[in-house]
Design a protein around this motif. Structure first.
Motif, PDB file in Angstrom:
ATOM      1  N   THR A   1     -12.077 -10.264   1.158  1.00  0.00           N
ATOM      2  CA  THR A   1     -10.748 -10.138   1.763  1.00  0.00           C
ATOM      3  C   THR A   1      -9.759  -9.402   0.873  1.00  0.00           C
ATOM      4  OG1 THR A   1     -10.147 -12.347   0.941  1.00  0.00           O
ATOM      5  CG2 THR A   1     -11.048 -12.200   3.182  1.00  0.00           C
ATOM      6  N   ARG A   2     -10.142  -9.124  -0.373  1.00  0.00           N
ATOM      7  CA  ARG A   2      -9.272  -8.303  -1.214  1.00  0.00           C
ATOM      8  C   ARG A   2      -9.180  -6.880  -0.673  1.00  0.00           C
ATOM      9  NH1 ARG A   2     -12.329  -9.173  -6.815  1.00  0.00           N
ATOM     10  NH2 ARG A   2     -14.055  -8.875  -5.330  1.00  0.00           N
ATOM     11  N   VAL A   3     -10.248  -6.407  -0.057  1.00  0.00           N
ATOM     12  CA  VAL A   3     -10.311  -5.027   0.433  1.00  0.00           C
ATOM     13  C   VAL A   3      -9.892  -5.025   1.900  1.00  0.00           C
ATOM     14  CG1 VAL A   3     -11.747  -2.985   0.709  1.00  0.00           C
ATOM     15  CG2 VAL A   3     -12.190  -4.572  -1.183  1.00  0.00           C
ATOM     16  N   MET A   4      -8.833  -4.251   2.207  1.00  0.00           N
ATOM     17  CA  MET A   4      -8.260  -4.273   3.553  1.00  0.00           C
ATOM     18  C   MET A   4      -8.331  -2.932   4.271  1.00  0.00           C
ATOM     19  SD  MET A   4      -4.877  -6.657   2.851  1.00  0.00           S
ATOM     20  CE  MET A   4      -4.404  -6.653   4.579  1.00  0.00           C
ATOM     21  N   HIS A   5      -8.559  -1.854   3.542  1.00  0.00           N
ATOM     22  CA  HIS A   5      -8.397  -0.519   4.125  1.00  0.00           C
ATOM     23  C   HIS A   5      -9.379   0.435   3.452  1.00  0.00           C
ATOM     24  CE1 HIS A   5      -5.721   2.821   5.720  1.00  0.00           C
ATOM     25  NE2 HIS A   5      -6.260   3.453   4.701  1.00  0.00           N
ATOM     26  N   ILE A   6     -10.070   1.233   4.250  1.00  0.00           N
ATOM     27  CA  ILE A   6     -10.954   2.285   3.741  1.00  0.00           C
ATOM     28  C   ILE A   6     -10.378   3.614   4.188  1.00  0.00           C
ATOM     29  CG2 ILE A   6     -13.281   3.249   3.768  1.00  0.00           C
ATOM     30  CD1 ILE A   6     -14.255   0.402   4.566  1.00  0.00           C
TER      31      ILE A   6
ATOM     32  N   ILE B   1     -11.028  -3.532  -8.977  1.00  0.00           N
ATOM     33  CA  ILE B   1      -9.768  -3.514  -9.716  1.00  0.00           C
ATOM     34  C   ILE B   1      -8.976  -2.286  -9.290  1.00  0.00           C
ATOM     35  CG2 ILE B   1      -8.680  -3.398 -12.003  1.00  0.00           C
ATOM     36  CD1 ILE B   1     -11.257  -4.557 -13.175  1.00  0.00           C
ATOM     37  N   ARG B   2      -7.694  -2.456  -9.067  1.00  0.00           N
ATOM     38  CA  ARG B   2      -6.840  -1.324  -8.714  1.00  0.00           C
ATOM     39  C   ARG B   2      -6.792  -0.309  -9.856  1.00  0.00           C
ATOM     40  NH1 ARG B   2      -0.262  -1.413  -8.414  1.00  0.00           N
ATOM     41  NH2 ARG B   2       0.022   0.797  -7.900  1.00  0.00           N
ATOM     42  N   ASP B   3      -6.942   0.958  -9.521  1.00  0.00           N
ATOM     43  CA  ASP B   3      -6.870   2.046 -10.496  1.00  0.00           C
ATOM     44  C   ASP B   3      -5.427   2.550 -10.545  1.00  0.00           C
ATOM     45  OD1 ASP B   3      -7.006   4.369 -11.966  1.00  0.00           O
ATOM     46  OD2 ASP B   3      -8.798   5.142 -10.967  1.00  0.00           O
ATOM     47  N   GLN B   4      -4.640   1.984 -11.446  1.00  0.00           N
ATOM     48  CA  GLN B   4      -3.220   2.325 -11.509  1.00  0.00           C
ATOM     49  C   GLN B   4      -2.995   3.757 -11.978  1.00  0.00           C
ATOM     50  OE1 GLN B   4      -0.232  -0.416 -12.805  1.00  0.00           O
ATOM     51  NE2 GLN B   4      -1.640  -2.152 -12.772  1.00  0.00           N
ATOM     52  N   GLU B   5      -3.870   4.278 -12.827  1.00  0.00           N
ATOM     53  CA  GLU B   5      -3.690   5.649 -13.300  1.00  0.00           C
ATOM     54  C   GLU B   5      -3.843   6.642 -12.151  1.00  0.00           C
ATOM     55  OE1 GLU B   5      -2.874   8.956 -15.444  1.00  0.00           O
ATOM     56  OE2 GLU B   5      -2.501   6.853 -15.958  1.00  0.00           O
ATOM     57  N   SER B   6      -4.830   6.429 -11.296  1.00  0.00           N
ATOM     58  CA  SER B   6      -4.993   7.308 -10.138  1.00  0.00           C
ATOM     59  C   SER B   6      -3.818   7.159  -9.178  1.00  0.00           C
ATOM     60  CB  SER B   6      -6.312   6.997  -9.422  1.00  0.00           C
ATOM     61  OG  SER B   6      -7.415   7.341 -10.239  1.00  0.00           O
ATOM     62  N   ASP B   7      -3.342   5.931  -8.993  1.00  0.00           N
ATOM     63  CA  ASP B   7      -2.169   5.717  -8.139  1.00  0.00           C
ATOM     64  C   ASP B   7      -0.944   6.423  -8.705  1.00  0.00           C
ATOM     65  OD1 ASP B   7      -3.451   4.272  -6.202  1.00  0.00           O
ATOM     66  OD2 ASP B   7      -2.674   2.319  -6.817  1.00  0.00           O
TER      67      ASP B   7
ATOM     68  N   PHE C   1     -10.234   1.962  -6.165  1.00  0.00           N
ATOM     69  CA  PHE C   1      -9.394   1.013  -5.435  1.00  0.00           C
ATOM     70  C   PHE C   1      -7.924   1.281  -5.731  1.00  0.00           C
ATOM     71  CE2 PHE C   1     -13.451  -1.142  -6.065  1.00  0.00           C
ATOM     72  CZ  PHE C   1     -13.744  -1.540  -4.769  1.00  0.00           C
ATOM     73  N   SER C   2      -7.127   1.286  -4.675  1.00  0.00           N
ATOM     74  CA  SER C   2      -5.698   1.573  -4.742  1.00  0.00           C
ATOM     75  C   SER C   2      -4.961   0.508  -3.934  1.00  0.00           C
ATOM     76  CB  SER C   2      -5.444   2.967  -4.147  1.00  0.00           C
ATOM     77  OG  SER C   2      -4.075   3.207  -3.942  1.00  0.00           O
ATOM     78  N   ASN C   3      -3.635   0.477  -4.051  1.00  0.00           N
ATOM     79  CA  ASN C   3      -2.882  -0.343  -3.095  1.00  0.00           C
ATOM     80  C   ASN C   3      -2.034   0.546  -2.189  1.00  0.00           C
ATOM     81  OD1 ASN C   3      -0.663   0.381  -4.663  1.00  0.00           O
ATOM     82  ND2 ASN C   3       0.146  -1.698  -4.855  1.00  0.00           N
TER      83      ASN C   3
END
Length: 313
Positions: free
Chosen positions: A133-138, A283-289, A157-159
């Motif tokens: 359930t952590r993953v909501m969107h592809i 884990i969210r990739d903050q650098e890519s975001d 993974f991004s938000n």
């Protein structure tokens, strides 16, 4: 395990939702690509003609007629509106309609042309993360222009929600609230603090949500609500290593994508290699975001200048 040459031999069992309106020429291009992958189920939702637009009735009928070209073994379900709901309510209610019948779905609008591998990318990840359930969107979109933080994996993974060709689950969409009812409480109590990369991004993102709330009666936006749904549920979005969907809808007859000078208008769809290389972590990739947000801001500023002066900088 699938290889780069045989993934398309796998049946496309995942239902596809195509959301259309009054652009037969773009609808045709999207359907042509869907025909190449031959999904077993195709849902088609069409908004009705707008009052006061004399050509809409004919143009809507022409767009709907394109769907009659489905010529493969496929269960086709249609939701053709008689009244116009607008480009916020119509798409969101179409997605809700899809998930009244299905657990998973791939969602395309009439100006989003996907690569063939996009469909199997979505299908494989819908299965892999169906209970996470952590993953909501592809997403099918990647706007980093080839830059990768980590080339070991096929996606990160991004938000951040990008919805020009995407997929999700009923379990995620059931959290969607078109009216953004939770936003005031979460904003006022500080629950949104720390979600964003910095104060500038926070100001930008929340201003879009507040603008959406202020204009809810217009009903012409649905995706900022979905983005907030992801934020407010600590959700993650999967972003492919290459861009898999192009948007061909930029121009004068668009509702939101008027500015053809935007960089996103030039980015084409690509194929992704199989077998997919799955990260061994979530884990969210903050650098890519961070790179994506900075690039998006530069592009928006540049596109506005180019449109203003009508020349390439």
């Amino acid at each position: 395990m699938q290889t780069s040459t045989n993934y398309t031999q796998q049946p496309l069992d995942t239902p596809v939702l195509l959301i259309i309106f009054n652009r037969a020429h773009t609808t045709q291009k999207v359907l042509d690509r869907i025909r190449q992958v031959k999904p077993k189920k195709l849902y088609v939702a069409a908004d009705g003609p707008r009052p006061g637009h004399e050509t809409d009735a004919v143009r809507c009928a022409e767009a709907r007629a394109v769907i009659e070209q489905v010529d493969w073994d496929c269960e086709v379900k249609t939701l053709f509106r008689e009244q116009n709901l607008g480009c916020g309510v119509a798409p969101s209610s179409a997605i809700t309609w899809l998930f009244e019948h299905e657990e998973t779905g791939i969602i395309l609008e009439d100006d989003c042309v996907p690569s063939k591998s996009f469909f199997w990318f979505c299908q494989e990840l819908l299965e892999k993360y169906k209970n996470d359930t952590r993953v909501m969107h592809i997403s099918g979109n990647n706007y980093l222009n080839g830059w990768q933080r980590d080339s070991d994996y096929s996606y990160y993974f991004s938000n951040k929600v990008n919805s020009w060709g995407w997929a999700t689950w009923r379990r995620a969409w059931q959290l969607y609230d078109f009216n953004l009812g939770n936003y005031p409480e979460l904003k006022n109590k500080g629950y949104l603090n720390g979600i964003f990369l910095n104060k500038f991004e926070e100001t930008y993102r929340l201003s879009k949500i507040e603008e959406t709330i202020a204009n809810l009666q217009k009903g012409d936006v649905w995706d900022y609500q979905w983005e907030f749904t992801v934020y407010s549920n600590s959700g993650l979005c999967i972003v492919p290593e290459v861009n898999l969907v192009s948007n061909i809808g930029f121009g004068e007859d668009a509702t939101h994508t008027f500015n053809q000078f935007e960089e996103k208008a030039k980015i084409r769809e690509n194929e992704i290699s199989f077998p997919l290389r799955h990260p061994r972590f979530v884990i969210r990739d903050q650098e890519s975001d961070r790179r994506y947000f900075n690039r998006m801001m530069r592009d928006k500023a540049s596109a506005k200048l180019k449109a203003l002066f009508n020349f390439s900088l």
